[in-house]
Design an enzyme around this catalytic site. Structure first.
Site, PDB file in Angstrom:
ATOM      1  N   LYS A   1       0.835  -1.203   0.000  1.00 56.82           N
ATOM      2  CA  LYS A   1       0.000   0.000   0.000  1.00 56.82           C
ATOM      3  C   LYS A   1       0.873   1.258   0.000  1.00 56.82           C
ATOM      4  O   LYS A   1       1.930   1.282   0.655  1.00 56.82           O
ATOM      5  CB  LYS A   1      -0.898  -0.041   1.233  1.00 56.82           C
ATOM      6  CG  LYS A   1      -1.970   1.032   1.318  1.00 56.82           C
ATOM      7  CD  LYS A   1      -2.827   0.768   2.551  1.00 56.82           C
ATOM      8  CE  LYS A   1      -3.884   1.840   2.769  1.00 56.82           C
ATOM      9  NZ  LYS A   1      -4.674   1.569   3.988  1.00 56.82           N
TER      10      LYS A   1
ATOM     11  N   SER B   1      -9.432   1.994   3.497  1.00 57.10           N
ATOM     12  CA  SER B   1      -8.540   2.703   2.609  1.00 57.10           C
ATOM     13  C   SER B   1      -7.655   1.799   1.761  1.00 57.10           C
ATOM     14  O   SER B   1      -7.013   2.276   0.818  1.00 57.10           O
ATOM     15  CB  SER B   1      -7.651   3.642   3.446  1.00 57.10           C
ATOM     16  OG  SER B   1      -6.848   2.915   4.362  1.00 57.10           O
TER      17      SER B   1
ATOM     18  N   SER C   1      -9.907  -0.576   7.361  1.00 55.86           N
ATOM     19  CA  SER C   1      -9.246  -0.350   6.075  1.00 55.86           C
ATOM     20  C   SER C   1      -8.637  -1.596   5.450  1.00 55.86           C
ATOM     21  O   SER C   1      -8.225  -1.557   4.290  1.00 55.86           O
ATOM     22  CB  SER C   1      -8.175   0.730   6.214  1.00 55.86           C
ATOM     23  OG  SER C   1      -8.768   1.996   6.380  1.00 55.86           O
TER      24      SER C   1
END
Length: 464
Positions: free
Chosen positions: A79, A154, A178
């Site tokens: 990420k 996210s 997330s």
């Protein structure tokens, strides 16, 4: 053979045995990325030459007789809010497009040491702030199962990538769902481990992401429970840079195979399709030898959710709001504006009181989970949201926060929580959430494997 279809567990075994080279696996993963990423924008930066060089290093180590590691040559994604040497830690921000990391975050370093090949960087909303994945630097990520649905956030890029066969395991981070929500929305599995299980630290932002206040943690997303377990084992290796890392064993002592099923924790208005998924998961657990008892409610979850929001709003809200204004991201500004009255009304001692009360709630949950080793609850009260729901004004934001009560509320308790995908409603994924006591990820995974054995959606998938 389409190597990108394989689980990490199976691919690593083939590479360790010499039946497949790490370079072959990397080349196949790059071909898959090139074939489908343009439709979903899950991976926002990758360097093919570097990917192949990493793979060749794994092959060379094996040729020298060295152990290639548990993730020998397996392609994984990282990420963009985690430091990866030589890449910008953008966190979805134009403000950070030149914030190039000089060292790896501990979880990235652990993946490298395990022999993983870092395939690419996955998208996140600006500031990693939402359950939707859009930003003005990298653009929008689409759900590979249905572009009308959010891919989650996210870690939306992570969920979309692993669902579409771009990497066998994806790294994500979870402060209020997330990891768990993108797994739910994209129809894969995702684990938020206990606080302290996986080390975390970013040199690019050393003051954030390692403290106990908001309990942000890294965790794996994958297409099989075995791969979630493998990702956890690798990511959880120690690192002295994180003072909150805990040397807890990955497998705890035996406990009774008991599950508490709660359909509407905190009075959550659970959608009929979600209730059906929960009852089906309970049925699968019973068939696998677990005792399932339905309960009316859990220890306080609404209050825990409120505490997490207080801690978030008290953790530099004004600075984040000012940064959002500089960034000019309308979705981030809209979300922050929705909470501005609450942030401005907070008393000077609100954080101290919230931390004190959180300790009491954590104790109540610990006692509950001592009697009920696994808790089965919704991931969300709704099926995955329409993409952009939180950009429809305060009503859309309130709806998202209400449906995702457990995403927010479980975080301050510090316990592990696992999303298990179980099926589809049309093209829309549905799944369940498993919760256990701190450092008992093994119980979540054992129950998750029993549920998975009853059937999961097809994966990986070609983007819709």
């Amino acid at each position: 053979m389409q190597l990108w279809r394989l689980t990490a567990t199976d691919l690593a075994a083939l590479i360790r045995s010499g039946q497949v080279s790490a370079r072959e696996a990397a080349r196949d993963a790059l071909d898959r990325l090139e074939a489908v990423n343009g439709r979903i924008n899950a991976v926002v930066e990758h360097r093919p030459e570097d990917v192949l060089a990493q793979a060749e290093a794994v092959d060379a180590a094996r040729a020298r007789g060295e152990a290639p590691g548990p993730l020998a040559g397996v392609p994984v994604t990282i990420k963009v809010n985690a430091d990866q040497r030589g890449f910008a830690t953008t966190n979805g921000l134009r403000l950070q497009r030149d914030l190039v990391a000089t060292d790896d975050n501990p979880v990235v370093a652990n993946l490298r040491r395990a022999g993983a090949v870092l395939l690419g960087r996955t998208n996140t909303p600006a500031f990693s702030l939402r359950w939707f994945t859009t930003n003005q630097l990298h653009g929008d990520t689409k759900n590979p199962r249905d572009p009308a649905l959010t891919p989650g956030g996210s870690s939306g890029g992570a969920g979309a990538a692993v669902a579409a066969g771009i990497g066998a395991i994806a790294h994500g981070t979870d402060i209020a769902g997330s990891v768990r929500y993108p797994a739910y929305a994209c129809g894969v599995h995702g684990l938020r481990p206990s606080l302290g299980r996986i080390p975390a630290w970013n040199a690019s932002s050393p003051e954030r992401g390692i403290g106990p206040q908001l309990m942000a943690v890294s965790g794996p997303l994958a297409r099989s429970i075995a791969d979630v377990r493998l990702g956890l084992e690798v990511m959880a290796a120690p690192d002295p840079r994180d003072p909150w890392w805990v040397p807890a064993p990955l497998d705890g002592p035996p406990v009774a195979r008991k599950v508490a099923l709660c359909m509407r924790p905190g009075g959550l208005a659970t959608a009929p399709e979600v209730e059906t998924a929960l009852r089906e998961a309970a049925r699968r657990l019973v068939e696998a030898g677990w005792a399932v008892t339905e309960i009316a409610d859990t220890p306080p979850i609404r209050e825990a959710s409120e505490l997490q929001l207080q801690l978030w709003l008290g953790d530099g809200y004004a600075a984040v709001r000012a940064a959002a204004e500089r960034e000019g991201d309308p979705a981030a500004i809209g979300l922050l504006e929705s909470f501005r009255p609450r942030a401005e009304a907070m008393a000077p001692d609100a954080i101290a009181r919230a931390l004190t009360r959180r300790a009491t709630l954590a104790r109540e949950w610990a006692l509950f989970l001592a009697e009920n080793p696994v808790l089965l609850v919704p991931v969300s009260g709704e099926l995955p949201f329409p993409d952009g729901l939180d950009r429809t004004g305060d009503a859309g934001i309130a709806r998202a926060f209400e449906a995702n009560l457990l995403q927010v509320g479980l975080a301050p308790i510090g316990v592990p929580a696992l999303t298990v995908t179980t099926g589809l409603v049309g093209r829309t994924p549905v799944g369940v959430q498993l919760v256990a006591a701190r450092y008992r990820e093994d119980l979540c995974l054992a129950a998750g494997a029993a549920i998975e054995a009853g059937g999961v959606p097809e994966m990986p998938v070609d983007p819709a």
